[in-house]
Design an enzyme around this catalytic site. Structure first.
Site, PDB file in Angstrom:
ATOM      1  N   CYS A  54       0.832  -1.204   0.000  1.00  0.00           N
ATOM      2  CA  CYS A  54       0.000   0.000   0.000  1.00  0.00           C
ATOM      3  C   CYS A  54       0.865   1.250   0.000  1.00  0.00           C
ATOM      4  CB  CYS A  54      -0.918   0.032   1.210  1.00  0.00           C
ATOM      5  SG  CYS A  54      -1.978  -1.397   1.302  1.00  0.00           S
ATOM      6  N   ASP A  56       2.958   2.236   2.382  1.00  0.00           N
ATOM      7  CA  ASP A  56       3.282   2.722   3.719  1.00  0.00           C
ATOM      8  C   ASP A  56       3.300   1.558   4.696  1.00  0.00           C
ATOM      9  OD1 ASP A  56       3.817   5.438   3.946  1.00  0.00           O
ATOM     10  OD2 ASP A  56       1.702   5.963   3.690  1.00  0.00           O
ATOM     11  N   CYS A  80       6.994   7.609   3.098  1.00  0.00           N
ATOM     12  CA  CYS A  80       7.528   8.899   2.658  1.00  0.00           C
ATOM     13  C   CYS A  80       8.074   9.667   3.864  1.00  0.00           C
ATOM     14  CB  CYS A  80       6.426   9.698   1.981  1.00  0.00           C
ATOM     15  SG  CYS A  80       5.101  10.099   3.107  1.00  0.00           S
ATOM     16  N   CYS A 130      -0.389   9.789   7.067  1.00  0.00           N
ATOM     17  CA  CYS A 130       0.902   9.213   7.478  1.00  0.00           C
ATOM     18  C   CYS A 130       1.011   9.185   9.001  1.00  0.00           C
ATOM     19  CB  CYS A 130       2.056  10.024   6.897  1.00  0.00           C
ATOM     20  SG  CYS A 130       2.013  10.128   5.112  1.00  0.00           S
TER      21      CYS A 130
END
Lengths: 326, 389
Positions: A54, A56, A80, A130
């Site tokens: 996915c 992450d 990220c 995130c």
């Protein structure tokens, strides 16, 4: 949408310095091993959340002592910059806390801790997800340690993960404030203000509940309830003309005309029919009529007869009625 | 001073200084409206004519064809799809469009919009080579098909689609054929006649021309309902006062791009290969698509264990611009569809970095980029939960 939103792309410029610094030099990066646990007489917990597939994923390591206190923690991340920075800050917030306390840390706490100043978000809205992963991995670790499921830490169904807004809260504000759009829900609750995954299908992440569906369902429920209440009031004669549905209004006007006006007109060979009824929005209710028979072309149709019809309807139904012959 | 190395030329390119020089007089000196009767307007005509000639020659259009100036390839793509909708579909003659799953959103999103109006759209999936075969197109064509719209080269992978074969099939089937050629012009030869193309879109800023200007090639004899109504500019086909300096810039950019084709093939491709070869020496680094079937400037690199946007961050810190089609800040979190189609696993698809060179890149820049990549890979794999953990 406004001037400042029209130029896109400056995503990284919206990161706080803390986010950038932790992305470049994460302070709690690394792994903890059974050997570390043994040395510190603690229990090693390793939790994974997310998936590389996915885009992450995060792995959290905790050393927890006999008093349930997290005495050491580390992380690894496939993600990220904001995912890495959020994970790093999440570790800092966990350290020294009891597991039962750490589990209360939310993604909002992580994001707030990453702010350079209290009033400026640390990351742009689309990057909030995130920090959510950092929140979820804590729950996962706590679940492993306490022998619970991740869901056990949630009292409610969370619709907007970024802003931590529950299904019940969203339903309540729609009802209490008679909200009609997703934008209004966002203004009242912040739900849907960040990564927007919860607004409608097709966003960043697939969600179980979407604001558009919740709004539609609650509005449908509200309409049904209103109609039911309306019907009950109507049956008991408590319903005011203003609160009637359009069908009820037409029936009420027709009934009054039949009983009071039409016999009077027909005595002189005339008649009338209702063409339309409109709520004008400025407090008036305009009833459009068409004269028939002798009334059509009668010199008093625009004066005396009209005044009489309007007066009857105003007295019987609502003082704000205006009659408009066409 | 921090280095600035631009390796994102599939997003946009630097304006060639020669292009800028040619444009300059048309801002303050020769600024008339070419539609005016007076000399301020008419004195511009030769320069516009010269620019159009360069565009026609650049894509081998015949004099009877039309190349209509637009604001960009997005406008050109929209115009073809919506124009065909009004001409063939709204009128009830046909009701089907064929495109691919990997088109630029200017085509993909427009097709989805047309679907909302009742148009049937077939989105062809790319094959394991990362492209579409002519056979796939042939099998998808029905008597209801009004248009086939397929890109000439893919913006992410640089893979070249078999446009000539598809063009021949469309011609034989009597179906209109449009190609979005923004990533092909200036990289490979483009010949609209040889490829049997009916409509072709391009944009100046992809081949060292200015941003905000593009064009649509329309084969001779074809009608297309205008997207912009208004005046009689471009003989009523596209209204709006002509953007004179930019038209002149686009023409010169086309001329230079065509002139530089062999340089692209022989020098730029070697720089690209030098970069690829260096990166492929690192464990678990992959390059997508066979070099022989790619435009010479593009490479899509995957570095296992490193999410694409994290890699971009480190490159950017070192002054290097590249891009990723699967950044987690992008519209969704889905893996890069081209990579998934080629057979990469989804994790790998999230690591894709697109590096696109131009004729302005140097070997020194490429060697520096390799150095930066090596350092970034080392640092980010150390952070990674999925690599070596």
């Amino acid at each position: 949408m406004a001037k400042n939103d029209l130029i896109g792309g400056a995503l990284w410029d919206a990161y706080s310095k803390k986010v950038s610094e932790r992305m470049d030099n994460p302070t709690h990066l690394g792994v903890l091993t059974q050997e570390d646990a043994k040395t510190k007489n603690a229990k090693l917990i390793i939790a994974d959340y997310g998936a590389e597939a996915c885009g992450d994923a995060v792995r959290l390591y905790w050393l927890v002592d006999d008093n349930d206190v997290i005495i050491d923690a580390r992380f690894k991340s496939f993600g990220c910059g904001t995912a890495i920075a959020s994970s790093d800050m999440m570790i800092e917030l966990c350290l020294g806390k009891k597991v039962q306390e750490a589990v209360k840390i939310t993604n909002l706490d992580v994001e707030h801790a990453l702010r350079d100043d209290p009033d400026t978000p640390a990351v742009p809205g689309q990057k909030m997800h995130c920090s959510v992963m950092a929140y979820d991995v804590i729950k996962k670790a706590a679940g492993i340690y306490l022998g619970k499921d991740i869901q056990d830490f949630e009292d409610e169904i969370i619709v907007c993960e970024c802003a931590r807004v529950s299904l019940s809260t969203i339903k309540e504000v729609i009802r209490l404030n008679d909200l009609k759009s997703v934008e209004e829900i966002t203004n009242y609750t912040k739900a849907g203000a960040f990564c927007k995954s919860c607004v409608r299908p097709g966003g960043h992440e697939k969600r179980e509940h979407y604001l558009v569906d919740i709004l539609k369902d609650v509005r449908t429920e509200m309409e049904a309830e209103k109609l039911k209440e309306n019907a009950q009031k109507s049956a008991s004669g408590e319903l005011s003309f203003k609160d009637m549905t359009m069908v009820q209004k037409v029936k009420a006007v027709d009934k009054t005309i039949d009983e009071t006006v039409r016999p009077m007109l027909m005595m002189d060979g005339g008649n009338m029919e209702i063409i339309d009824i409109k709520d004008t929005g400025d407090g008036h209710i305009d009833i459009y009529i068409r004269y028939m028979g002798a009334c059509n072309g009668c010199s008093s149709a625009a004066t005396g007869t009209l005044f009489a019809i309007e007066s009857v309807l105003q007295q019987n139904l609502d003082e704000n009625i205006r009659v408009m012959p066409i | 001073m921090q280095k600035r190395i631009y390796l994102d030329n599939n997003a946009t390119t630097m304006v060639d200084p020669k292009v800028k020089d040619l444009m300059d007089p048309y801002f303050c000196k020769y600024y008339g409206n070419p539609n005016s009767l007076h000399k301020f307007g008419t004195e511009i005509h030769p320069a516009i004519s010269d620019a159009l000639n360069k565009l026609y020659e650049g894509i081998h259009a015949r004099n009877e064809d039309d190349i209509i100036i637009t604001s960009c390839a997005t406008e050109s793509n929209n115009w073809v799809l919506k124009g065909v909708y009004f001409d063939k579909i709204y009128t009830g003659q046909k009701n089907h469009i064929i495109t691919t799953e990997v088109e630029h959103p200017a085509v993909g999103a427009t097709c989805r919009f047309l679907e909302s109006l009742g148009v049937k759209v077939t989105y062809l999936p790319i094959n394991k080579d990362g492209t579409i075969s002519a056979k796939q197109v042939q099998e998808a064509i029905t008597p209801q098909t009004a248009l086939v719209s397929i890109m000439w080269a893919n913006n992410e992978t640089g893979l070249i689609f078999p446009i000539e074969e598809i063009g021949a099939i469309c011609k034989q089937a009597g179906v209109l054929f449009h190609t979005d050629a923004v990533q092909a012009i200036g990289k490979i030869p483009v010949d609209v006649v040889q490829a049997n193309v009916d409509f072709l879109s391009f944009s100046a800023h992809k081949f060292h021309g200015p941003k905000g200007i593009g064009a649509l090639y329309i084969r001779s004899g074809l009608e297309l309902t205008p997207l912009l109504h208004g005046g009689e500019h471009m003989r009523g086909r596209r209204s709006g006062t002509l953007n004179v300096p930019y038209i002149i810039g686009m023409g010169e950019a086309m001329r230079l791009a065509v002139e530089a084709l062999s340089y692209e093939q022989n020098v730029v491709s070697k720089l690209r290969d030098r970069l690829e070869d260096a990166l492929l020496k690192i464990d678990d680094v992959f390059v997508i698509g066979d070099r022989k079937h790619r435009v010479p400037n593009t490479t899509l690199v995957s570095v296992r264990g490193i999410e694409g946007e994290a890699m971009l961050w480190d490159l950017n810190k070192a002054g290097i611009a590249a891009s990723t089609g699967s950044a987690c800040a992008s519209e969704d979190l889905e893996a890069n569809p081209v990579m998934v189609a080629i057979g990469a696993d989804k994790e790998l698809a999230h690591t894709a970095i697109r590096i696109s060179l131009s004729r302005f890149n140097t070997q020194e820049e490429i060697d520096y980029a390799v150095e930066v990549f090596y350092k970034a890979i080392q640092r980010l794999r150390n952070i990674s939960s999925s690599y070596g953990a």
